[in-house]
Design a protein around this motif. Structure first.
Motif, PDB file in Angstrom:
ATOM      1  N   LEU A  50      92.985  35.954 -32.685  1.00  0.00           N
ATOM      2  CA  LEU A  50      92.943  37.121 -30.908  1.00  0.00           C
ATOM      3  C   LEU A  50      93.817  36.223 -29.998  1.00  0.00           C
ATOM      4  O   LEU A  50      94.351  37.220 -29.437  1.00  0.00           O
ATOM      5  N   TYR A  51      94.124  34.657 -29.767  1.00  0.00           N
ATOM      6  CA  TYR A  51      95.555  34.828 -28.415  1.00  0.00           C
ATOM      7  C   TYR A  51      96.568  33.727 -29.264  1.00  0.00           C
ATOM      8  O   TYR A  51      97.225  32.969 -28.364  1.00  0.00           O
ATOM      9  N   ALA A  52      96.913  34.114 -30.558  1.00  0.00           N
ATOM     10  CA  ALA A  52      97.966  33.228 -30.769  1.00  0.00           C
ATOM     11  C   ALA A  52      99.359  33.482 -29.638  1.00  0.00           C
ATOM     12  O   ALA A  52      99.186  34.803 -29.421  1.00  0.00           O
ATOM     13  N   TYR A  57      95.809  39.233 -31.220  1.00  0.00           N
ATOM     14  CA  TYR A  57      94.966  40.487 -30.530  1.00  0.00           C
ATOM     15  C   TYR A  57      94.950  40.601 -29.086  1.00  0.00           C
ATOM     16  O   TYR A  57      95.840  41.569 -29.080  1.00  0.00           O
ATOM     17  N   TYR A  58      94.431  39.693 -28.721  1.00  0.00           N
ATOM     18  CA  TYR A  58      95.148  39.782 -26.536  1.00  0.00           C
ATOM     19  C   TYR A  58      95.966  39.466 -26.200  1.00  0.00           C
ATOM     20  O   TYR A  58      96.641  40.298 -24.768  1.00  0.00           O
ATOM     21  N   SER A  59      97.419  38.409 -27.153  1.00  0.00           N
ATOM     22  CA  SER A  59      98.060  38.303 -26.239  1.00  0.00           C
ATOM     23  C   SER A  59      99.748  39.199 -26.436  1.00  0.00           C
ATOM     24  O   SER A  59     100.105  39.203 -25.353  1.00  0.00           O
ATOM     25  N   VAL A  72      85.963  50.775 -26.496  1.00  0.00           N
ATOM     26  CA  VAL A  72      85.879  50.810 -24.765  1.00  0.00           C
ATOM     27  C   VAL A  72      84.790  50.279 -24.238  1.00  0.00           C
ATOM     28  O   VAL A  72      83.789  49.719 -24.682  1.00  0.00           O
ATOM     29  N   THR A  73      84.681  49.692 -23.165  1.00  0.00           N
ATOM     30  CA  THR A  73      84.239  48.991 -22.199  1.00  0.00           C
ATOM     31  C   THR A  73      83.453  50.017 -20.870  1.00  0.00           C
ATOM     32  O   THR A  73      84.414  50.909 -20.747  1.00  0.00           O
ATOM     33  N   ALA A  74      82.418  49.608 -20.263  1.00  0.00           N
ATOM     34  CA  ALA A  74      82.175  49.704 -19.196  1.00  0.00           C
ATOM     35  C   ALA A  74      82.762  50.432 -18.386  1.00  0.00           C
ATOM     36  O   ALA A  74      82.840  51.741 -17.527  1.00  0.00           O
ATOM     37  N   PRO A 104      86.839  36.931 -14.053  1.00  0.00           N
ATOM     38  CA  PRO A 104      87.388  36.500 -15.370  1.00  0.00           C
ATOM     39  C   PRO A 104      87.429  37.754 -16.579  1.00  0.00           C
ATOM     40  O   PRO A 104      87.171  38.499 -16.789  1.00  0.00           O
ATOM     41  N   GLY A 105      89.127  37.664 -17.656  1.00  0.00           N
ATOM     42  CA  GLY A 105      89.201  38.788 -17.782  1.00  0.00           C
ATOM     43  C   GLY A 105      88.882  40.074 -17.626  1.00  0.00           C
ATOM     44  O   GLY A 105      87.951  40.699 -17.935  1.00  0.00           O
ATOM     45  N   ALA A 106      90.215  40.433 -17.160  1.00  0.00           N
ATOM     46  CA  ALA A 106      89.528  41.591 -16.258  1.00  0.00           C
ATOM     47  C   ALA A 106      90.644  43.170 -17.286  1.00  0.00           C
ATOM     48  O   ALA A 106      91.188  44.102 -16.588  1.00  0.00           O
ATOM     49  N   LEU A 132      91.044  35.607 -13.850  1.00  0.00           N
ATOM     50  CA  LEU A 132      91.426  34.882 -14.187  1.00  0.00           C
ATOM     51  C   LEU A 132      91.890  35.433 -15.752  1.00  0.00           C
ATOM     52  O   LEU A 132      91.275  35.928 -16.254  1.00  0.00           O
ATOM     53  N   GLU A 133      93.416  35.512 -16.596  1.00  0.00           N
ATOM     54  CA  GLU A 133      93.332  35.838 -17.578  1.00  0.00           C
ATOM     55  C   GLU A 133      94.373  34.723 -18.468  1.00  0.00           C
ATOM     56  O   GLU A 133      95.599  34.671 -18.203  1.00  0.00           O
ATOM     57  N   VAL A 134      94.287  35.190 -19.214  1.00  0.00           N
ATOM     58  CA  VAL A 134      93.999  34.007 -20.422  1.00  0.00           C
ATOM     59  C   VAL A 134      95.697  34.879 -21.152  1.00  0.00           C
ATOM     60  O   VAL A 134      96.935  34.290 -21.967  1.00  0.00           O
ATOM     61  N   ALA A 173      81.696  38.891 -14.852  1.00  0.00           N
ATOM     62  CA  ALA A 173      82.881  38.712 -16.294  1.00  0.00           C
ATOM     63  C   ALA A 173      81.899  39.551 -17.649  1.00  0.00           C
ATOM     64  O   ALA A 173      80.963  39.383 -17.522  1.00  0.00           O
ATOM     65  N   ASN A 174      82.152  40.562 -17.205  1.00  0.00           N
ATOM     66  CA  ASN A 174      82.138  41.336 -18.942  1.00  0.00           C
ATOM     67  C   ASN A 174      83.044  41.303 -20.069  1.00  0.00           C
ATOM     68  O   ASN A 174      84.026  41.527 -19.487  1.00  0.00           O
ATOM     69  N   GLU A 175      82.130  41.508 -20.903  1.00  0.00           N
ATOM     70  CA  GLU A 175      82.693  41.188 -22.399  1.00  0.00           C
ATOM     71  C   GLU A 175      83.572  40.379 -22.205  1.00  0.00           C
ATOM     72  O   GLU A 175      84.947  40.435 -22.633  1.00  0.00           O
ATOM     73  N   VAL A 176      83.217  39.693 -21.916  1.00  0.00           N
ATOM     74  CA  VAL A 176      84.890  38.201 -21.579  1.00  0.00           C
ATOM     75  C   VAL A 176      83.940  36.817 -22.806  1.00  0.00           C
ATOM     76  O   VAL A 176      85.465  36.275 -23.372  1.00  0.00           O
TER      77      VAL A 176
HETATM   78  C1  LIG Z   1      86.601  43.093 -24.524  1.00  0.00           C
HETATM   79  S1  LIG Z   1      88.234  42.521 -23.325  1.00  0.00           S
HETATM   80  C2  LIG Z   1      86.719  42.908 -21.409  1.00  0.00           C
HETATM   81  C3  LIG Z   1      87.984  43.576 -20.968  1.00  0.00           C
HETATM   82  C4  LIG Z   1      86.936  43.427 -19.756  1.00  0.00           C
HETATM   83  N1  LIG Z   1      86.249  43.263 -18.540  1.00  0.00           N
HETATM   84  C5  LIG Z   1      86.473  45.487 -19.742  1.00  0.00           C
HETATM   85  O1  LIG Z   1      85.370  44.948 -19.538  1.00  0.00           O
HETATM   86  O2  LIG Z   1      86.858  46.360 -19.052  1.00  0.00           O
HETATM   87  C6  LIG Z   1      87.865  41.089 -23.245  1.00  0.00           C
HETATM   88  C7  LIG Z   1      88.542  39.853 -21.970  1.00  0.00           C
HETATM   89  O3  LIG Z   1      88.839  38.447 -21.914  1.00  0.00           O
HETATM   90  C8  LIG Z   1      89.757  37.837 -21.938  1.00  0.00           C
HETATM   91  N2  LIG Z   1      89.608  36.724 -21.840  1.00  0.00           N
HETATM   92  C9  LIG Z   1      89.527  35.954 -23.389  1.00  0.00           C
HETATM   93  N3  LIG Z   1      89.275  34.791 -22.961  1.00  0.00           N
HETATM   94  C10 LIG Z   1      89.256  34.327 -22.312  1.00  0.00           C
HETATM   95  C11 LIG Z   1      89.329  33.233 -21.280  1.00  0.00           C
HETATM   96  N4  LIG Z   1      88.662  31.844 -21.639  1.00  0.00           N
HETATM   97  N5  LIG Z   1      89.222  33.366 -19.016  1.00  0.00           N
HETATM   98  C12 LIG Z   1      89.728  34.376 -19.290  1.00  0.00           C
HETATM   99  N6  LIG Z   1      90.249  35.722 -19.998  1.00  0.00           N
HETATM  100  C13 LIG Z   1      89.729  35.215 -21.148  1.00  0.00           C
HETATM  101  C14 LIG Z   1      90.693  39.034 -22.471  1.00  0.00           C
HETATM  102  O4  LIG Z   1      91.610  38.395 -22.206  1.00  0.00           O
HETATM  103  C15 LIG Z   1      89.982  40.255 -21.899  1.00  0.00           C
HETATM  104  O5  LIG Z   1      90.719  40.631 -21.132  1.00  0.00           O
END
Ligand SMILES: C[S@@+](CC[C@H](N)C(=O)[O-])C[C@H]1O[C@@H](n2cnc3c(N)ncnc32)[C@H](O)[C@@H]1O
Length: 396
Positions: A50-52, A57-59, A72-74, A104-106, A132-134, A173-176
């Motif tokens: 996910l994060y390499a 996947y997210y990077s 799809v998220t909410a 976080p994780g927007a 806050l985004e990684v 934090a939604n789905e983070v």
């Molecule tokens: C499934 S997505 C959800 C995105 C968004 N919140 C939404 O509902 O559409 C997960 C998010 O969490 C971020 N994330 C993962 N680990 C994190 C961390 N330790 N701190 C902040 N963000 C993080 C990912 O990069 C991604 O933006």
């Protein structure tokens, strides 16, 4: 994302670019396995997949969200989700006499856009909207989206690389936390084993080894707490990283509220006897399945959340659980109806479209019941309306 499992594992084939990218991630994982003496923990695999940097996947730059992506998220389904959260946040900010928002994780920035617009409408705009985004790729996409869809608020938005030392206001934090790397364990002849990942030819496959003491202790503590003994073959996960993250976040909050929304259950449900293969969920092009070792780097890998563990981490940092409700309850008690005041003035096709989206957010078989909203508070704050009806905190 919709936590449904496909009836059979018929996944679409990745296009050639995605397949080439996945091959690179496979090599990265294989190198780590080599360096690890033949295997790596599942948590380490999930972190790389996910994060390499530049690969995970997210990077990396894959599409991920929306109909052309994997899930799809909410906030992507409808701005109504962010509107309700904005109203609930405004209620907290009013009590605090100000404060900032931290998201976080927007993701794509969709929630930030709807939150900022609605907070403005409610005359409750915070001075700062921190993200806050990684993922550098997602941070870029968030900035681009906010610049286009909410340009008048762009100056209030800034990006953080880590949890701030001190924060007063509202965290959303939604789905983070479902996206944090988890440890996977397996019971073998009564012992706790750590599930590990190894290479077999061109494939990644499972292996296991004696669990490190921290993991073994955590598993035994769960058995003691639930008064059960996991049988041989029982496999599940523990999200130690998510619990540590919640502890760190909670410790940073001087005053305010945290809304954590995710698919999850209580610890008793998480480790139920019938749930003997855990709660891992993977998403590729809107197909949900439970094999995380496929398509490394181009499919999402997540787990459901043990909300009891989240609550324990917050309480240990002296925060209080202000409520634990289903997403449907949160939205319906939190002001969704008020957001539909102009429904009758919409055209029939717009009404049908909007009704479909509301159903996705609220129906039990969609996101309504699998998803929960947990509210955590620091300071003498009244819980917002979304958390007060049908509160299930006592079940945690
Ligand atoms: C499934 S997505 C959800 C995105 C968004 N919140 C939404 O509902 O559409 C997960 C998010 O969490 C971020 N994330 C993962 N680990 C994190 C961390 N330790 N701190 C902040 N963000 C993080 C990912 O990069 C991604 O933006």
């Amino acid at each position: 994302m919709q936590p449904k499992i496909s009836a059979s594992l018929k996944l679409p084939s990745p296009d050639s670019d995605s397949a080439a990218h996945s091959a690179k991630v496979f090599d990265c994982v294989a190198d780590a396995i080599d360096a690890g003496g033949g295997s790596i923990s599942f948590a380490e695999f999930m972190r790389l997949a996910l994060y390499a940097p530049g690969l995970g996947y997210y990077s990396a730059g894959s599409r991920k969200f929306g109909t052309a992506g994997d899930f799809v998220t909410a906030p992507e389904i409808s701005p109504l989700f962010g509107n309700v959260l904005a109203g609930q946040s405004a209620y907290v900010l009013d009590q605090l006499g100000g404060g900032d928002i931290l998201e976080p994780g927007a993701g794509t920035g969709a929630l930030a856009v709807s939150m900022l617009r609605k907070l403005d409408e409610l005359s409750s705009l915070p001075e700062n909207y921190f993200i806050l985004e990684v993922s550098p790729d997602l941070a870029e996409r968030q900035a681009a989206r906010i610049k286009v869809d909410a340009p008048e608020f762009f100056d209030r938005v800034s990006w953080l690389a880590e949890i701030p030392k001190k924060f007063a206001g509202v965290v959303i934090a939604n789905e983070v936390i479902d996206a944090f790397p988890v440890e996977r364990f397996l019971i073998l002849e009564g012992d706790v084993q750590q599930s590990r990942v190894t290479v077999d030819g061109d494939n990644l496959t499972w292996t296991c080894a004696e669990a490190p003491s921290g993991l073994a202790t955590a598993v035994r503590n769960i058995e003691r707490e639930l008064d059960c003994t996991f049988p041989d073959g029982y496999t599940s996960e523990i999200s130690l990283a998510a619990q540590n993250w919640v502890s760190e976040l909670a410790a940073s909050i001087t005053a305010g509220f945290v809304f954590l929304i995710d698919y999850g259950v209580t610890r008793r449900e998480y480790y139920a006897a019938e749930r003997s293969d855990g709660w891992l969920r993977c998403h590729f092009r809107h197909h949900a399945h439970d094999n995380p070792l496929l398509l490394p780097g181009i499919q999402d890998v997540t787990t459901w959340v043990d909300f009891t563990g989240v609550a324990e981490a917050a309480v240990a940092a002296d925060m209080s659980v202000a409520g634990y409700v289903t997403q449907a309850s949160f939205l319906l008690s939190g002001g969704l109806e008020g957001e539909l005041a102009n429904f009758d003035s919409l055209s029939i096709s717009e009404q049908v479209e909007l009704s479909g989206r509301i159903k996705l957010l609220t129906l039990p078989a969609e996101m309504g019941e699998h998803f929960k909203c947990m509210g955590l508070s620091r300071g003498a704050l009244h819980a917002p309306s979304g958390l007060t009806a049908l509160d299930k905190t006592h079940l945690l």
